[in-house]
Scaffold this active site. Structure first.
Site, PDB file in Angstrom:
ATOM      1  N   GLU A 209       0.811  -1.218   0.000  1.00 40.16           N
ATOM      2  CA  GLU A 209       0.000   0.000   0.000  1.00 40.16           C
ATOM      3  C   GLU A 209       0.844   1.267   0.000  1.00 40.16           C
ATOM      4  O   GLU A 209       0.344   2.356   0.272  1.00 40.16           O
ATOM      5  CB  GLU A 209      -0.978  -0.039   1.177  1.00 40.16           C
ATOM      6  CG  GLU A 209      -1.938  -1.216   1.038  1.00 40.16           C
ATOM      7  CD  GLU A 209      -2.999  -1.288   2.109  1.00 40.16           C
ATOM      8  OE1 GLU A 209      -2.949  -0.478   3.056  1.00 40.16           O
ATOM      9  OE2 GLU A 209      -3.882  -2.152   1.993  1.00 40.16           O
ATOM     10  N   LYS A 342     -15.604  -1.718   1.887  1.00 37.19           N
ATOM     11  CA  LYS A 342     -14.834  -2.192   0.732  1.00 37.19           C
ATOM     12  C   LYS A 342     -15.816  -2.796  -0.268  1.00 37.19           C
ATOM     13  O   LYS A 342     -16.457  -3.806   0.023  1.00 37.19           O
ATOM     14  CB  LYS A 342     -13.816  -3.252   1.164  1.00 37.19           C
ATOM     15  CG  LYS A 342     -12.678  -2.720   2.027  1.00 37.19           C
ATOM     16  CD  LYS A 342     -11.812  -3.865   2.542  1.00 37.19           C
ATOM     17  CE  LYS A 342     -10.561  -3.349   3.240  1.00 37.19           C
ATOM     18  NZ  LYS A 342      -9.819  -4.454   3.908  1.00 37.19           N
ATOM     19  N   ARG A 371      -8.220  -1.753  -1.379  1.00 41.84           N
ATOM     20  CA  ARG A 371      -7.684  -3.061  -1.010  1.00 41.84           C
ATOM     21  C   ARG A 371      -6.178  -3.029  -1.275  1.00 41.84           C
ATOM     22  O   ARG A 371      -5.676  -2.149  -1.972  1.00 41.84           O
ATOM     23  CB  ARG A 371      -8.306  -4.197  -1.840  1.00 41.84           C
ATOM     24  CG  ARG A 371      -9.798  -4.402  -1.709  1.00 41.84           C
ATOM     25  CD  ARG A 371     -10.327  -4.604  -0.307  1.00 41.84           C
ATOM     26  NE  ARG A 371      -9.796  -5.703   0.465  1.00 41.84           N
ATOM     27  CZ  ARG A 371     -10.468  -6.808   0.812  1.00 41.84           C
ATOM     28  NH1 ARG A 371     -11.714  -6.975   0.401  1.00 41.84           N
ATOM     29  NH2 ARG A 371      -9.933  -7.734   1.587  1.00 41.84           N
TER      30      ARG A 371
END
EC number: 4.2.1.11
Length: 431
Positions: A209, A342, A371
């Site tokens: 991420e 999500k 995600r």
């Protein structure tokens, strides 16, 4: 003008180099919507199913040709001729045709890609930005806000190859007056953190991420180096910048105990781990903790909510998996006080909007999230603004798959001006 005339599915590559599903929805009048499904690494067991081929000779079994075939075959046949503006109907057609509780026939990745592409095409046919169309679908036309970002600047757990148990250590630029200023502050702390880590001989490679993924002496050391970076960047911790964590505790829950490698393989009970987290909140201005216990440890979550729920935001991710049935049970039992949203946990835009509404109606907050496996698709930025959710998690200040969302938020804020306020810390439950 909003009748669907063609649907195309294809296999593309996500930010981890794994295949995912992209869908195009074409309408009369030449309007087109394009969307891609994201993919998680630490996943809740009750998420809608992401359909993979399992053919080890192709993409190590991670191919999505079956899901793509569902888009190009039965899904396309079912939605062609239907009105893309009627999002609830489009989603219902696909869900009913799939016929399973967890979308395992076609795959949530197939259904979601078409659901989002249809919404984008419908927005285009109406001459509206996507966030404005989403606000109308949400029953809140013209009501917007810019979300407070939770920026994941140290990655651990399933998102990094290091010895840090807690999956995400995040900063929130609460002292900012605008989203654009919040992004600048986050960028400055991110780059300053690199200098701090280098000065300690630590690595500055990034995780899935976009946050740094150094080996650290303990989980608390991650907070300590962030605190040092905040100060070195010229900001005051607790005033300009607050902290948040995603424990993803299901990943280190073994035989009824929470086993932390970063703490010398110490095993904690639910109550002990709750107090471990409580101690961290006393040392640092942590205002939000996500998945602070295992998704199945509801008794533990009830205790954690009792101990911490009045002081900080407790976000359910694996706990609630964007599912209204599970969220409803959590609300009734007083579990947590916030939900992570999500898209692909539930698999359609309509169901996602229902989860946000249920949370807000119960006084829970809703945090819109990416995600770990992402694409350049920035739909979650429009979702956050169009539902006035108030908070967003979309990674760190590096990797185009993360930055795409921040850049879309900058564009939206510029377009909306004062009609989309940035409320900062007021958006966080318990603050």
């Amino acid at each position: 003008m909003s009748k669907i005339v063609k649907v195309i599915g294809r296999e593309i590559i996500d930010s981890r180099g794994n295949p995912t599903v992209e869908a195009e929805v074409h309408l009369e009048g030449g309007f087109v919507g394009l969307a891609a499904a994201p993919s998680g690494a630490s996943t809740g067991s009750r998420e809608a199913l992401e359909l993979r081929d399992g053919d080890k000779s192709r993409f190590l079994g991670k191919g999505v040709t079956k899901a793509v075939a569902a888009v190009n075959g039965p899904i396309a046949q079912a939605v062609v001729g239907k009105d893309a503006k009627d999002q609830a109907n489009i989603d219902k057609i696909m869900i009913d045709l799939d016929g399973t509780d967890n979308k395992s026939k076609f795959g949530a990745n197939a259904i979601l890609a078409v659901s989002l592409a249809a919404a984008k095409a419908a927005a285009a046919s109406k001459g509206l930005p996507l966030y404005a169309h989403i606000a109308e679908l949400n029953g809140t036309p013209g009501k917007y806000s810019m979300p407070l970002p939770m920026m994941n600047i140290i990655n651990g757990g399933e998102h990094a190859d290091n010895n840090v148990d807690i999956q995400e250590f995040m900063i929130q630029p609460v002292g900012a007056k605008t989203l654009k200023e919040a992004i600048r502050m986050g960028s400055e702390v991110f780059h300053t953190l690199a200098k701090v880590l280098k000065s300690k001989g630590m690595g500055t490679a990034v995780g899935d991420e976009g946050g740094y993924a150094p080996n650290l002496g303990s989980n608390a050391e991650a907070l300590a180096v962030i605190a040092e970076a905040v100060k070195a960047a010229g900001y005051e911790l607790g005033k300009d910048i607050t902290l948040a964590m995603d424990c993803a505790a299901s990943e280190f829950y073994k035989d009824g105990k929470y086993v932390l490698a970063g703490e010398g393989n110490k095993a904690f009970t639910s109550e002990e781990f709750t107090h471990f987290l409580e101690d961290l909140t006393k040392q640092y201005p942590i205002v939000s903790i996500e998945d602070g216990l295992d998704e199945s440890d509801w008794a533990g979550f009830a205790y954690q909510t009792k101990v911490l729920g009045d002081k900080i935001q407790l976000v359910g991710d694996d706990l609630f998996v964007t599912n209204t049935k599970i969220l409803k049970e959590g609300i009734e039992k007083g579990i947590a006080n916030s939900i992570l949203i999500k898209f692909n946990q539930i698999g359609s835009l309509t169901e996602t909007l229902a989860a946000i509404k249920m949370a807000k109606d119960a006084g829970y907050t809703a945090v819109i999230s990416h995600r770990s496996g992402e694409t350049e698709d920035a739909t979650i930025a429009d979702l956050a603004v169009g539902t006035a959710a108030g908070q967003i998690k979309t990674g760190s200040m590096s990797r185009s798959d993360r930055v795409a969302k921040y850049n879309q938020l900058i564009r939206i804020e510029e377009a909306l001006g004062d009609s989309a306020p940035f409320n900062g810390l007021k958006e966080v439950k318990g603050q």
